[in-house]
Design a protein around this motif. Structure first.
Motif, PDB file in Angstrom:
ATOM      1  N   ALA A   6       0.862  -1.111   0.439  1.00 49.39           N
ATOM      2  CA  ALA A   6       0.083  -0.095  -0.168  1.00 49.39           C
ATOM      3  C   ALA A   6       0.863   1.039  -0.320  1.00 49.39           C
ATOM      4  CB  ALA A   6      -0.989   0.020   1.301  1.00 49.39           C
ATOM      5  N   SER A   7       2.309   1.021   0.723  1.00 48.30           N
ATOM      6  CA  SER A   7       2.753   1.824   1.012  1.00 48.30           C
ATOM      7  C   SER A   7       3.409   2.103  -0.375  1.00 48.30           C
ATOM      8  CB  SER A   7       3.849   2.015   1.974  1.00 48.30           C
ATOM      9  OG  SER A   7       4.723   3.174   1.513  1.00 48.30           O
ATOM     10  N   ALA A   9       2.674   1.352  -3.541  1.00 47.29           N
ATOM     11  CA  ALA A   9       1.116   2.201  -4.464  1.00 47.29           C
ATOM     12  C   ALA A   9       0.813   3.540  -4.123  1.00 47.29           C
ATOM     13  CB  ALA A   9      -0.056   1.096  -3.742  1.00 47.29           C
ATOM     14  N   SER A  10       0.855   3.936  -3.200  1.00 48.09           N
ATOM     15  CA  SER A  10       0.804   5.186  -2.425  1.00 48.09           C
ATOM     16  C   SER A  10       1.359   6.489  -2.791  1.00 48.09           C
ATOM     17  CB  SER A  10      -0.560   5.314  -1.338  1.00 48.09           C
ATOM     18  OG  SER A  10       0.517   4.799  -0.212  1.00 48.09           O
ATOM     19  N   TYR A  39      -4.498  -3.805   2.708  1.00 46.62           N
ATOM     20  CA  TYR A  39      -4.909  -2.832   2.277  1.00 46.62           C
ATOM     21  C   TYR A  39      -5.658  -3.133   0.371  1.00 46.62           C
ATOM     22  CZ  TYR A  39      -2.915  -0.634   6.212  1.00 46.62           C
ATOM     23  OH  TYR A  39      -2.485   0.301   7.033  1.00 46.62           O
ATOM     24  N   GLN A  41      -7.769  -1.212  -2.478  1.00 46.30           N
ATOM     25  CA  GLN A  41      -7.430  -0.158  -4.000  1.00 46.30           C
ATOM     26  C   GLN A  41      -8.137   0.788  -3.563  1.00 46.30           C
ATOM     27  OE1 GLN A  41      -5.412   0.456  -5.841  1.00 46.30           O
ATOM     28  NE2 GLN A  41      -4.967  -1.938  -6.013  1.00 46.30           N
ATOM     29  N   GLU A  43      -8.273   1.740  -0.363  1.00 49.68           N
ATOM     30  CA  GLU A  43      -7.736   2.473   1.129  1.00 49.68           C
ATOM     31  C   GLU A  43      -6.152   3.146   0.209  1.00 49.68           C
ATOM     32  OE1 GLU A  43      -9.659  -0.244   2.350  1.00 49.68           O
ATOM     33  OE2 GLU A  43      -8.837  -0.461   0.932  1.00 49.68           O
ATOM     34  N   VAL A  44      -6.214   2.902  -0.575  1.00 50.74           N
ATOM     35  CA  VAL A  44      -4.906   3.619  -1.726  1.00 50.74           C
ATOM     36  C   VAL A  44      -5.565   4.836  -2.330  1.00 50.74           C
ATOM     37  CG1 VAL A  44      -3.281   2.729  -4.050  1.00 50.74           C
ATOM     38  CG2 VAL A  44      -3.633   0.878  -2.148  1.00 50.74           C
ATOM     39  N   HIS A  45      -6.347   4.605  -2.553  1.00 48.42           N
ATOM     40  CA  HIS A  45      -7.504   5.670  -3.089  1.00 48.42           C
ATOM     41  C   HIS A  45      -7.424   7.276  -2.692  1.00 48.42           C
ATOM     42  CE1 HIS A  45      -8.534   7.952  -7.030  1.00 48.42           C
ATOM     43  NE2 HIS A  45      -9.774   7.726  -6.166  1.00 48.42           N
ATOM     44  N   ARG A  48      -4.078   8.384  -1.412  1.00 46.99           N
ATOM     45  CA  ARG A  48      -3.109   9.600  -2.463  1.00 46.99           C
ATOM     46  C   ARG A  48      -3.513  10.497  -2.126  1.00 46.99           C
ATOM     47  NH1 ARG A  48      -3.745   4.851  -7.538  1.00 46.99           N
ATOM     48  NH2 ARG A  48      -2.033   3.803  -6.980  1.00 46.99           N
TER      49      ARG A  48
END
Length: 143
Positions: A6-7, A9-10, A39, A41, A43-45, A48
């Motif tokens: 997640a880190s 990706a974000s 996590y 998608q 949460e990643v959004h 970001r």
């Protein structure tokens, strides 16, 4: 995905993700059987979004407000604009303050001989000392 993924990706560090979770900016993530955070998608959004807001200089409180507004589909855009406009004003005040600092430091640097003598108007100013403007060079008074 785990916190490391997640880190990546974000673009938000794992340490900051944990911190955002701790302060309630993001909701606590579900855990696997071995206690790893999970996590998706969404949460990643959100991460970001937070990163972009923080990069634009919004405080954590402002970011939280913007995040809630973003997630509220019945919001009025005027509420978002109000937060952004207030932030613009704050940025403009800080820029003006910084320009004043630059002007002062340029003046002090120009007054400094930069030689092997110990006299330094930069340090004098930081210490609150003022050189008397009556021609008595070197004579100092406390501000």
């Amino acid at each position: 995905m785990n916190i490391g993924e997640a880190s990546s990706a974000s673009g938000v560090s794992a340490k900051m993700i944990r911190y955002y979770e701790e302060i309630g900016l993001i909701r606590p993530m579900g855990r696997t059987g071995n206690n790893y955070r999970v996590y998706g998608q969404e949460e990643v959004h959100i991460l970001r979004f937070i990163k972009r807001a923080r990069n634009l200089g919004f405080s954590l409180e402002e970011t939280e407000t913007l995040l809630k507004l973003w997630q509220d589909e019945s919001r009025e855009s005027s509420a978002v604009k109000e937060v952004a406009t207030a932030h613009i004003g704050d940025l403009e005040r800080r820029i003006a303050d910084m320009q004043g600092m630059v002007k002062t430091l340029k003046h002090l640097a120009n007054c400094c001989g930069g030689d092997n003598r110990p006299n330094c108007p930069i340090l004098d100013d930081l210490a609150g000392d003022r050189t008397v403007g009556d021609g008595a060079v070197g004579k100092k008074i406390r501000a």
